[in-house]
Design an enzyme around this catalytic site. Structure first.
Site, PDB file in Angstrom:
ATOM      1  N   ASP A  41      24.304   3.411 -69.159  1.00 62.04           N
ATOM      2  CA  ASP A  41      24.889   4.482 -68.453  1.00 62.04           C
ATOM      3  C   ASP A  41      26.358   4.754 -68.433  1.00 62.04           C
ATOM      4  O   ASP A  41      26.932   5.676 -67.952  1.00 62.04           O
ATOM      5  CB  ASP A  41      24.502   4.586 -66.597  1.00 62.04           C
ATOM      6  CG  ASP A  41      24.993   3.089 -66.263  1.00 62.04           C
ATOM      7  OD1 ASP A  41      25.701   2.545 -66.698  1.00 62.04           O
ATOM      8  OD2 ASP A  41      24.857   2.796 -64.953  1.00 62.04           O
ATOM      9  N   SER A  42      26.759   3.840 -69.445  1.00 59.17           N
ATOM     10  CA  SER A  42      28.301   4.031 -69.933  1.00 59.17           C
ATOM     11  C   SER A  42      28.386   5.350 -70.641  1.00 59.17           C
ATOM     12  O   SER A  42      29.555   5.902 -71.047  1.00 59.17           O
ATOM     13  CB  SER A  42      28.923   2.972 -70.380  1.00 59.17           C
ATOM     14  OG  SER A  42      28.201   2.394 -71.487  1.00 59.17           O
ATOM     15  N   ASP A  80      19.538   1.842 -69.370  1.00 59.65           N
ATOM     16  CA  ASP A  80      19.940   1.654 -68.114  1.00 59.65           C
ATOM     17  C   ASP A  80      19.277   2.498 -67.120  1.00 59.65           C
ATOM     18  O   ASP A  80      18.999   3.744 -67.127  1.00 59.65           O
ATOM     19  CB  ASP A  80      21.413   2.216 -68.173  1.00 59.65           C
ATOM     20  CG  ASP A  80      22.477   0.693 -67.906  1.00 59.65           C
ATOM     21  OD1 ASP A  80      21.956  -0.158 -67.293  1.00 59.65           O
ATOM     22  OD2 ASP A  80      23.358   0.729 -68.174  1.00 59.65           O
ATOM     23  N   LYS A 109      17.200  -2.088 -67.626  1.00 55.91           N
ATOM     24  CA  LYS A 109      18.413  -2.746 -66.999  1.00 55.91           C
ATOM     25  C   LYS A 109      18.748  -2.259 -65.762  1.00 55.91           C
ATOM     26  O   LYS A 109      18.864  -1.154 -65.398  1.00 55.91           O
ATOM     27  CB  LYS A 109      19.695  -2.895 -68.015  1.00 55.91           C
ATOM     28  CG  LYS A 109      20.543  -3.824 -67.347  1.00 55.91           C
ATOM     29  CD  LYS A 109      21.744  -4.012 -68.053  1.00 55.91           C
ATOM     30  CE  LYS A 109      22.538  -2.908 -68.373  1.00 55.91           C
ATOM     31  NZ  LYS A 109      23.403  -2.524 -67.074  1.00 55.91           N
ATOM     32  N   GLU A 111      21.352  -3.138 -61.955  1.00 51.52           N
ATOM     33  CA  GLU A 111      22.418  -3.876 -61.552  1.00 51.52           C
ATOM     34  C   GLU A 111      22.126  -4.492 -60.284  1.00 51.52           C
ATOM     35  O   GLU A 111      21.150  -3.717 -59.263  1.00 51.52           O
ATOM     36  CB  GLU A 111      23.541  -2.825 -61.318  1.00 51.52           C
ATOM     37  CG  GLU A 111      24.154  -2.177 -62.681  1.00 51.52           C
ATOM     38  CD  GLU A 111      25.312  -1.472 -62.574  1.00 51.52           C
ATOM     39  OE1 GLU A 111      26.030  -1.273 -61.461  1.00 51.52           O
ATOM     40  OE2 GLU A 111      25.632  -0.886 -63.569  1.00 51.52           O
ATOM     41  N   GLU A 177      29.132  -9.283 -66.467  1.00 52.63           N
ATOM     42  CA  GLU A 177      30.065  -8.364 -66.750  1.00 52.63           C
ATOM     43  C   GLU A 177      31.470  -8.973 -66.013  1.00 52.63           C
ATOM     44  O   GLU A 177      31.367  -9.042 -64.684  1.00 52.63           O
ATOM     45  CB  GLU A 177      29.762  -6.981 -66.487  1.00 52.63           C
ATOM     46  CG  GLU A 177      30.993  -5.918 -66.785  1.00 52.63           C
ATOM     47  CD  GLU A 177      30.482  -4.705 -66.890  1.00 52.63           C
ATOM     48  OE1 GLU A 177      31.307  -3.763 -67.149  1.00 52.63           O
ATOM     49  OE2 GLU A 177      29.338  -4.291 -66.732  1.00 52.63           O
TER      50      GLU A 177
END
Length: 263
Positions: A41-42, A80, A109, A111, A177
Protein backbone atom coordinates in the site's frame (compact mmCIF):
# COMPACT_ATOMS: atom_id res chain seq x y z
CA UNK A 1 8.08 -20.05 -5.39
CA UNK A 2 5.44 -21.31 -2.97
CA UNK A 3 4.66 -21.31 0.75
CA UNK A 4 6.53 -24.57 1.43
CA UNK A 5 9.68 -23.27 -0.29
CA UNK A 6 9.49 -19.99 1.64
CA UNK A 7 9.23 -21.83 4.95
CA UNK A 8 12.14 -24.10 4.01
CA UNK A 9 14.35 -21.07 3.29
CA UNK A 10 14.30 -19.93 6.93
CA UNK A 11 17.80 -20.02 8.37
CA UNK A 12 19.19 -21.52 5.17
CA UNK A 13 18.86 -18.97 2.38
CA UNK A 14 18.05 -15.25 2.77
CA UNK A 15 14.74 -14.29 1.14
CA UNK A 16 14.56 -11.34 -1.27
CA UNK A 17 11.41 -9.25 -1.49
CA UNK A 18 10.81 -6.11 -3.55
CA UNK A 19 7.72 -3.96 -3.81
CA UNK A 20 6.39 -3.55 -7.33
CA UNK A 21 3.30 -1.71 -8.46
CA UNK A 22 2.99 -2.10 -12.22
CA UNK A 23 3.52 -4.36 -15.21
CA UNK A 24 7.03 -3.16 -16.05
CA UNK A 25 8.53 -3.25 -12.54
CA UNK A 26 7.03 -6.69 -11.93
CA UNK A 27 8.43 -7.99 -15.21
CA UNK A 28 11.93 -6.82 -14.27
CA UNK A 29 11.64 -8.33 -10.77
CA UNK A 30 10.66 -11.73 -12.16
CA UNK A 31 13.42 -11.62 -14.77
CA UNK A 32 15.98 -10.75 -12.06
CA UNK A 33 14.87 -13.65 -9.86
CA UNK A 34 13.35 -11.86 -6.85
CA UNK A 35 11.85 -14.45 -4.47
CA UNK A 36 8.63 -12.58 -3.68
CA UNK A 37 6.95 -9.42 -4.96
CA UNK A 38 4.96 -7.29 -2.52
CA UNK A 39 2.31 -5.03 -3.98
CA UNK A 40 2.44 -2.69 -1.02
CA UNK A 41 0.00 0.00 0.00
CA UNK A 42 3.11 2.18 -0.15
CA UNK A 43 1.93 2.71 -3.72
CA UNK A 44 -0.09 5.50 -2.12
CA UNK A 45 3.13 7.39 -1.42
CA UNK A 46 5.36 6.52 -4.36
CA UNK A 47 2.84 6.05 -7.18
CA UNK A 48 -0.31 7.98 -6.30
CA UNK A 49 1.37 10.90 -4.51
CA UNK A 50 -0.43 10.68 -1.16
CA UNK A 51 1.24 11.73 2.08
CA UNK A 52 0.55 8.35 3.68
CA UNK A 53 -0.87 4.91 2.94
CA UNK A 54 -4.20 5.76 4.57
CA UNK A 55 -5.76 7.04 1.34
CA UNK A 56 -5.27 3.80 -0.60
CA UNK A 57 -8.51 2.04 -1.55
CA UNK A 58 -9.29 -1.60 -2.31
CA UNK A 59 -9.78 -0.68 -5.96
CA UNK A 60 -6.21 0.70 -6.08
CA UNK A 61 -4.80 -2.53 -4.68
CA UNK A 62 -6.82 -4.73 -7.01
CA UNK A 63 -5.81 -2.75 -10.08
CA UNK A 64 -2.12 -2.77 -9.24
CA UNK A 65 -2.10 -6.45 -8.27
CA UNK A 66 -3.64 -7.29 -11.64
CA UNK A 67 -0.94 -5.25 -13.41
CA UNK A 68 1.84 -6.91 -11.41
CA UNK A 69 0.44 -10.37 -12.11
CA UNK A 70 0.43 -9.65 -15.83
CA UNK A 71 4.08 -8.60 -15.61
CA UNK A 72 5.16 -11.48 -13.37
CA UNK A 73 2.95 -14.47 -14.18
CA UNK A 74 5.25 -16.96 -12.42
CA UNK A 75 6.12 -14.98 -9.28
CA UNK A 76 4.83 -15.28 -5.71
CA UNK A 77 2.86 -12.07 -5.15
CA UNK A 78 1.65 -10.66 -1.84
CA UNK A 79 -1.08 -8.02 -1.81
CA UNK A 80 -1.36 -5.48 1.00
CA UNK A 81 -4.72 -5.16 2.72
CA UNK A 82 -5.31 -1.39 2.70
CA UNK A 83 -6.47 0.75 5.61
CA UNK A 84 -10.04 0.00 6.76
CA UNK A 85 -10.36 -3.05 4.50
CA UNK A 86 -10.16 -5.41 7.50
CA UNK A 87 -10.45 -3.28 10.65
CA UNK A 88 -14.25 -3.06 10.63
CA UNK A 89 -14.91 -6.80 11.00
CA UNK A 90 -13.29 -10.14 10.28
CA UNK A 91 -16.04 -10.87 7.78
CA UNK A 92 -15.25 -7.70 5.86
CA UNK A 93 -11.56 -8.62 5.98
CA UNK A 94 -12.19 -12.08 4.53
CA UNK A 95 -14.31 -10.60 1.74
CA UNK A 96 -11.65 -8.04 0.80
CA UNK A 97 -8.78 -10.54 1.06
CA UNK A 98 -10.69 -12.71 -1.38
CA UNK A 99 -10.84 -9.80 -3.82
CA UNK A 100 -7.05 -9.43 -3.73
CA UNK A 101 -6.60 -13.15 -4.31
CA UNK A 102 -8.97 -13.02 -7.28
CA UNK A 103 -6.97 -10.06 -8.63
CA UNK A 104 -3.88 -12.29 -8.76
CA UNK A 105 -2.23 -12.33 -5.33
CA UNK A 106 -0.86 -15.56 -3.86
CA UNK A 107 -1.17 -14.17 -0.33
CA UNK A 108 -2.25 -11.07 1.57
CA UNK A 109 -0.46 -8.97 4.19
CA UNK A 110 -2.14 -7.46 7.25
CA UNK A 111 -0.68 -5.02 9.77
CA UNK A 112 -0.96 -5.63 13.49
CA UNK A 113 -0.21 -8.26 16.10
CA UNK A 114 -2.56 -9.84 18.61
CA UNK A 115 -5.51 -7.70 17.51
CA UNK A 116 -5.56 -9.27 14.02
CA UNK A 117 -4.86 -12.86 15.09
CA UNK A 118 -8.53 -13.79 14.95
CA UNK A 119 -8.77 -12.51 11.37
CA UNK A 120 -5.57 -14.33 10.39
CA UNK A 121 -6.98 -17.65 11.64
CA UNK A 122 -10.16 -17.17 9.63
CA UNK A 123 -8.25 -16.19 6.51
CA UNK A 124 -5.98 -19.23 6.77
CA UNK A 125 -9.00 -21.46 7.38
CA UNK A 126 -10.51 -20.00 4.21
CA UNK A 127 -7.40 -20.99 2.24
CA UNK A 128 -5.86 -17.52 2.06
CA UNK A 129 -2.13 -17.40 2.98
CA UNK A 130 -1.26 -14.45 5.24
CA UNK A 131 1.93 -12.48 5.83
CA UNK A 132 2.01 -10.59 9.13
CA UNK A 133 3.46 -7.11 9.70
CA UNK A 134 4.59 -5.69 13.05
CA UNK A 135 6.98 -3.04 14.31
CA UNK A 136 6.23 0.20 12.55
CA UNK A 137 2.78 -0.26 11.03
CA UNK A 138 2.13 2.75 8.76
CA UNK A 139 -1.65 2.33 8.86
CA UNK A 140 -1.47 3.00 12.63
CA UNK A 141 0.99 5.88 12.38
CA UNK A 142 -1.43 8.35 13.98
CA UNK A 143 -1.92 6.02 16.93
CA UNK A 144 1.72 5.12 17.56
CA UNK A 145 3.00 8.69 17.47
CA UNK A 146 4.59 8.94 14.06
CA UNK A 147 7.36 7.13 12.23
CA UNK A 148 9.44 6.00 15.22
CA UNK A 149 11.79 3.05 15.64
CA UNK A 150 9.98 0.20 17.38
CA UNK A 151 11.02 -2.60 19.73
CA UNK A 152 12.75 -0.55 22.42
CA UNK A 153 12.39 -1.15 26.15
CA UNK A 154 8.94 -2.45 27.18
CA UNK A 155 7.88 -2.46 23.53
CA UNK A 156 10.19 -5.42 22.98
CA UNK A 157 7.93 -7.75 24.96
CA UNK A 158 4.84 -6.50 23.13
CA UNK A 159 6.45 -7.23 19.78
CA UNK A 160 7.53 -10.68 20.93
CA UNK A 161 3.95 -11.47 21.98
CA UNK A 162 2.60 -10.11 18.71
CA UNK A 163 4.99 -12.25 16.66
CA UNK A 164 4.10 -15.41 18.57
CA UNK A 165 0.40 -14.64 18.31
CA UNK A 166 0.66 -14.25 14.54
CA UNK A 167 2.69 -17.43 14.19
CA UNK A 168 0.13 -19.36 16.22
CA UNK A 169 -2.65 -17.90 14.09
CA UNK A 170 -1.03 -19.32 10.96
CA UNK A 171 0.93 -16.61 9.12
CA UNK A 172 3.68 -17.97 6.86
CA UNK A 173 6.03 -15.03 7.46
CA UNK A 174 6.19 -11.69 9.27
CA UNK A 175 7.48 -8.31 8.13
CA UNK A 176 9.43 -6.46 10.84
CA UNK A 177 9.54 -2.76 10.01
CA UNK A 178 11.74 -0.06 11.56
CA UNK A 179 12.67 -2.25 14.51
CA UNK A 180 15.86 -2.22 16.59
CA UNK A 181 18.18 -5.00 15.46
CA UNK A 182 18.38 -6.74 18.83
CA UNK A 183 14.61 -7.15 19.04
CA UNK A 184 14.34 -8.30 15.42
CA UNK A 185 17.03 -10.90 16.12
CA UNK A 186 15.19 -12.23 19.18
CA UNK A 187 11.93 -12.48 17.26
CA UNK A 188 13.59 -14.19 14.29
CA UNK A 189 15.25 -16.77 16.54
CA UNK A 190 12.02 -17.45 18.45
CA UNK A 191 9.90 -18.22 15.38
CA UNK A 192 9.71 -21.22 13.07
CA UNK A 193 8.51 -18.97 10.21
CA UNK A 194 10.64 -16.46 8.27
CA UNK A 195 10.94 -12.80 9.21
CA UNK A 196 11.34 -10.18 6.48
CA UNK A 197 13.07 -7.00 7.59
CA UNK A 198 12.75 -3.45 6.39
CA UNK A 199 14.86 -1.33 8.66
CA UNK A 200 15.10 -4.23 11.12
CA UNK A 201 18.79 -5.07 10.86
CA UNK A 202 20.93 -7.97 9.72
CA UNK A 203 19.39 -10.99 11.45
CA UNK A 204 16.02 -11.31 9.72
CA UNK A 205 15.46 -14.24 7.35
CA UNK A 206 14.95 -11.88 4.43
CA UNK A 207 14.83 -8.24 3.38
CA UNK A 208 12.32 -6.07 1.53
CA UNK A 209 12.87 -2.70 -0.11
CA UNK A 210 10.60 -0.37 -2.03
CA UNK A 211 11.29 -0.39 -5.78
CA UNK A 212 11.64 3.40 -5.94
CA UNK A 213 14.04 3.54 -2.97
CA UNK A 214 16.22 0.65 -4.14
CA UNK A 215 16.65 2.17 -7.62
CA UNK A 216 17.04 5.76 -6.49
CA UNK A 217 13.95 7.00 -8.30
CA UNK A 218 12.67 8.97 -5.31
CA UNK A 219 14.08 12.47 -4.99
CA UNK A 220 13.18 12.96 -1.33
CA UNK A 221 15.03 12.07 1.83
CA UNK A 222 16.14 8.43 1.85
CA UNK A 223 15.61 6.53 5.14
CA UNK A 224 18.72 5.27 6.94
CA UNK A 225 17.80 1.63 6.33
CA UNK A 226 17.66 2.02 2.54
CA UNK A 227 20.56 1.12 0.27
CA UNK A 228 20.33 2.78 -3.14
CA UNK A 229 21.62 0.36 -5.77
CA UNK A 230 21.26 2.96 -8.53
CA UNK A 231 20.48 6.65 -8.94
CA UNK A 232 17.87 6.50 -11.67
CA UNK A 233 16.31 9.82 -10.70
CA UNK A 234 19.35 11.69 -12.02
CA UNK A 235 19.66 9.45 -15.09
CA UNK A 236 15.98 9.89 -16.01
CA UNK A 237 16.06 13.65 -15.49
CA UNK A 238 19.22 13.93 -17.59
CA UNK A 239 17.62 11.89 -20.38
CA UNK A 240 14.53 14.11 -20.37
CA UNK A 241 16.62 17.27 -20.51
CA UNK A 242 18.58 15.87 -23.46
CA UNK A 243 15.30 15.02 -25.19
CA UNK A 244 14.07 18.58 -24.67
CA UNK A 245 17.30 19.97 -26.12
CA UNK A 246 17.08 17.69 -29.15
CA UNK A 247 13.47 18.62 -29.91
CA UNK A 248 14.02 22.34 -29.32
CA UNK A 249 17.19 22.21 -31.43
CA UNK A 250 15.50 20.17 -34.15
CA UNK A 251 18.06 17.36 -33.96
CA UNK A 252 15.32 14.86 -33.13
CA UNK A 253 13.87 13.25 -35.11
CA UNK A 254 16.72 12.77 -37.57
CA UNK A 255 17.23 10.60 -40.65
CA UNK A 256 17.18 7.38 -38.57
CA UNK A 257 13.78 8.13 -37.02
CA UNK A 258 11.62 8.90 -40.06
CA UNK A 259 9.67 6.90 -42.63
CA UNK A 260 9.87 7.50 -46.38
CA UNK A 261 7.43 6.69 -49.15
CA UNK A 262 9.81 4.33 -50.94
CA UNK A 263 10.57 2.16 -47.87
Amino acid sequence: MNILKILQMKGKEPITVVTAYDYFSAKVCERAGIDMILVGDSLGNVVLGYQSTLNVEMEDMERHIMAVRRGAPNSFIIGDMPFMSYQISDEEGIKNAGKLMKAGANAVKVEGGERVSSLVRKLVDAGIPVMGHIGLTPQSVNQIGGYRVQGKGPDKERMMRSAKSLENAGVFSIVLELTVEETAKLITESLSIPTIGIGAGRYCDGQVLVWHDLLGINDGKVPKFVKKYANLNEIIESALKTYIQDVKGKTFPDERNIFKEDE
